[in-house]
Design an enzyme around this catalytic site. Structure first.
Site, PDB file in Angstrom:
ATOM      1  N   GLY A 121      44.271 111.561  38.846  1.00 10.21           N
ATOM      2  CA  GLY A 121      44.408 110.166  39.246  1.00 10.21           C
ATOM      3  C   GLY A 121      43.157 109.345  39.023  1.00 10.21           C
ATOM      4  N   LYS A 122      42.329 109.765  38.065  1.00 11.40           N
ATOM      5  CA  LYS A 122      41.050 109.083  37.887  1.00 11.40           C
ATOM      6  C   LYS A 122      41.068 108.099  36.719  1.00 11.40           C
ATOM      7  CE  LYS A 122      38.549 113.130  39.656  1.00 11.40           C
ATOM      8  NZ  LYS A 122      37.755 114.331  39.276  1.00 11.40           N
ATOM      9  N   VAL A 123      41.762 108.491  35.657  1.00 10.93           N
ATOM     10  CA  VAL A 123      41.703 107.723  34.418  1.00 10.93           C
ATOM     11  C   VAL A 123      43.121 107.444  33.947  1.00 10.93           C
ATOM     12  CG1 VAL A 123      41.025 107.807  31.991  1.00 10.93           C
ATOM     13  CG2 VAL A 123      39.487 108.713  33.742  1.00 10.93           C
TER      14      VAL A 123
END
Lengths: 349, 349, 349, 349
Positions: free
Chosen positions: C296-298
């Site tokens: 869920g970071k990029v």
């Protein structure tokens, strides 16, 4: 040349997989992650190939495995009937195995050596290994002698290497070499770029001395013979040490058979490759076996790449298969006898 | 097969180094560090080779450079007389350049494509590039047609590729291809593992259809011819794109000439290699040019490895040399005409 | 120590991207394959970030970019307002940029140097680059002096680096350094592992001399401040030179904000990474940006990895963006002023 | 969330080096070449460190070793007193070991998984391994709880990790975890970039909730404490898994001690690094230990780099040392008790 001998002291000794049962170690690796898990899966797939007595197993060799102490590992696979054919670079088969068959050895060296000094001492370096260049010249010349002894004409590399095996037997040399053992077990060895090694020097000298009638090495014949094996035998699996020409050559044989009009040629049912090459440069050596599937060469079902330097990964995988002993069910396939240049009637026409 | 066409939409376009003068950029890179500095030094050494009108320049090609849009870069070097001979893998010359010469194209693809789907659609994948497999089969077959048209006998790959160039000219095809341009400029192209490509399929079909009298590809003859060039010409420099068989083959030619008894054969005076391969696995592709010096193949004076993927590094280096324009002093060397199978009298005997 | 000076002759000069317009070159690369195409796509994505005036751009630095002549490339991005925050290793910011700000230089060296001799001559080596170790000790000591001048307490690395910038201004030093320019433009610089560099030596000395009341470097505060920026600003894009702690740190900020209870925190909308690291060892530095999406970071929409050594790839990509001039629309964001330790009321609660 | 459970089925199991005696295998590898030989030499050097009872052994951890099934290998070294201190990334210690200590597990996954789907299912991917993201959030929160329980002030990561160990003991958790075992054996664990992991989330939340008085993580204190150990103990050896901050940090401690004015600080007497990183990009992770010698950090006498992915190389090397049983001579060094912030009087002043 005593200064040379100062560098050539510590011989490379061939590793013996029979001495340590790595099966429990590999099984544990299969429960971890990253390359240990890939290595374990590759070992399982190679073991499945061997356990599948319908499957012809083809070993490919790139890099410098024999000089790096892996000859005995390969031999143990040959003696176990776990390999039915070899496709190799010339370096492994001629410069290294045949070289050792003639009685010479490789030596442990130093990657920080002064290469200019080595050159003056007639020492060739392969990373951390030394070779006596004068002994290598004898090897070159022996291939010339063998070429001189043959009737002029176009030979496949396989045929020529078979003559190298015969030479060793007749001269009482090379017990425990790959070339001689393969000769005795009728395991064909293909070197598709045969001039690109020590034999190339001998063959050029042979042709220059015999400009009108001489031995040629017909690389198309090699490909034809390997295609013949694929057509006649059917199910095949690949155990690939490194990439390069051997990898491409052996994968292409599926397409070659189709191109001849044979239908229902099976893709290679199993495929394992050990390599440090990376796919990101688009080159064949590091290309994934999934990519090979797009070409119709390799089945997706049982394929595995293992990323790691082969002197570490090869003995672990070969050791797993050897100690699982599924090879005991196999008998020598003697594929060298299957090759006669006659292709069977095509099923589909 | 419209689903196939959905994948084959965006063609690969060949990069044109003439459009951007990178000389100031490369000069600045030479004042920095790491691979930018190595790249700049390699560019300088390649420029020195070109500026040294005594030096014969040999370009080696591995990987997949033509499918990756580098054909025009190579052509610009050929047209500038900056390259006197090519040693290549078959993929670059036959599957890719000759393929494009027949009117086909490569397409931009996706590394995350479903390879099983691609296979069903007759699309072959090279990393992020697609090929229409049906068009590749036409290419294979064209090599069969060329083989069928030749008198039986043993040919070097160079001779066969020359016939491919002639075929293009005679059929009005392949303007701006490497094979045709090299044919017209008498630049010899050697593919030491010639069966290991699309041509292999054609040649196997040719031989199977003509079991008694057919064309053979004599890899020893290739090596003999390249050795002949070295003996006759003297000073040489290498510009190597990748490693593999071409790298080994072209370096070995120094040893081959010595093995024939020629003394005072010069090592390659200049050598540059672009690669992502690493020396730590002991394989030839990543072996340093210093290691090659221990074998007596490459002079230590002017050698440089550049670590980087070649679609980035090659146009920068070639662009530097092109825009320096030192190639304007050179005239076509027409080495293809120098090869006649006759070796000069040895100096030393 | 004149023998030392024999080694410290040729300074590394910083590359200037403004001098060559590489836009047409990069556009051509985008039509080819492999890493040239990835590089072109990365350049486009970086340009989109810059063109998107809502997007805060965070630059991460690993490796040794400043010593390798890339300082001016970074500075041109700062001056163009194309970068709103920096997350770096300490080496780039303290040992290299602040070091040069104090008036010292890096020198071109030799990878085959005798390291034992270098050590005796007080020369430190970074691959092919030399540093005067005595000058580095002055740099260490300057950080001690700065720590001594501050009120005891817990500082973020950002706060400390800001003091380093102030020190340069007050002492009339470091015109054209990253530390001073960022200070002047209110661009925050975070070094999450701040002790792991030259500053660490100074800080340890400071603490040992002041055991009871001293400056601490609170790495949690760094993370808190970067999270604050993410929460307050919203849309962000990443331009990552290498991996390591900076890559992980900056990606984690999305999760950190969510962990504080903020809902609807956007993943990084754009992400580019330049690296030679490989994903096959499972380590963060080479992990794909697709993998980062699972965390869920990029966002998957606009992400690109470029495989290549950064002294070559960075100036090409930065040069493309500079010459496209979309940065002219941007104004200084002065993020350093946005940080006050007060988090906004959570939208969702 | 049953769809999540479909992905989280096959747990990663920790490899047990005690089950297979690899000593004869490694000894044979030492007689071969390339990385097998380097691996054997590294195993010998690590064994020498352990056998040298004067030598304090520091283990560094980068990459993702615990999630990859290597926890038990590390534990066996701790229990054997073969390691006196650990310097690690946060991922190994907090996100992975402490996470497992709380009762959670890692799962075997697929590198070709759809990352967008994983994200929606709250599954985080590390190459071929899956983590339940909800469990990771509990881990983050546990570090917040621990921070909340401590008196405000500046802690080294080592002090905080010690509290994590205490938490496990007091809550009857984490038998057989690294954090708890190290706590019980007084083995200090340093994580120089402590915010760059799961603990960072907890610490940021702790600080945001306690803006005026809270726990800080003082990275300078970590460096000070490690320097104190070096000054007080003397002879040290390094066993480095990967590079990154832990490698740099532990090497720098020699320079740090000198910078404090201690003379005759020994360089690390032994040093081994396992890595896939390459030196050619100039970055620290792949920089040679010879380069580290130029900085005065590592002695040239007994150092070895091993190029290979660590899930394969680490158990082989650790297994060799374990089965050699030279560790039986060692007693727990309990370095955690040696750290009291008081530096001894300098010898030289």
């Amino acid at each position: 040349m005593s200064e040379q001998q100062d560098f050539l002291r510590q011989t490379v000794e061939h590793l013996d997989i029979k001495q340590v049962n790595v099966v429990p170690l590999i099984e544990m690796m299969g429960k971890t992650a990253f390359q240990a898990r890939n290595l374990a899966r590759a070992a399982e797939i190679f073991d499945e190939m061997v356990n599948d007595t319908d499957c012809g197993v083809i070993l490919t060799l790139a890099g410098s495995m024999v000089s790096a102490g892996q000859r005995e590992v390969i031999l143990d696979l040959l003696r176990a009937n776990a390999v039915d054919a070899i496709v190799s670079t010339g370096a492994n088969i001629v410069d290294q195995d045949f070289f050792e068959a003639l009685g010479y050895r490789h030596y442990q060296g130093d990657i920080f050596a002064n290469d200019d000094q080595l050159r003056r001492l007639h020492i060739d370096r392969i990373y951390d290994t030394y070779i006596n260049e004068d002994e290598l010249r004898v090897t070159d010349d022996t291939t010339r002698v063998i070429a001189d002894s043959l009737a002029p004409g176009a030979y496949s590399s396989r045929e020529f290497i078979r003559e190298m095996g015969r030479y060793l037997v007749e001269n009482g040399l090379g017990e425990g070499s790959i070339v001689r053992t393969a000769y005795e077990l009728d395991i064909p060895i293909f070197v598709p770029a045969f001039s690109d090694c020590s034999a190339g020097f001998g063959l050029v000298a042979h042709q220059v001395a015999n400009p009108d009638a001489h031995v040629s090495i017909d690389s198309a014949k090699d490909f034809r013979e390997l295609t013949e094996l694929k057509v006649k035998h059917g199910k095949t699996g690949l155990f690939m040490l490194g990439g390069g020409v051997p990898k491409n050559f052996v994968q292409d044989v599926v397409v070659s058979a189709e191109f001849l009009g044979y239908e229902d040629i099976e893709m290679h049912a199993y495929a394992v490759q050990l390599t440090v090459a990376d796919e990101r440069d688009g080159a064949l050596s590091g290309s994934t076996l999934k990519e090979a599937n797009s070409w119709g060469k390799v089945s997706l079902a049982r394929e595995q790449m293992v990323y790691g330097e082969m002197t570490v990964t090869f003995p672990l995988i070969a050791g797993y298969v050897w100690h699982k002993r599924n090879w005991e069910k196999r008998t020598p396939r003697r594929w060298a006898k299957l090759i006669d240049g006659k292709f069977p009637v095509k099923v589909a026409q």
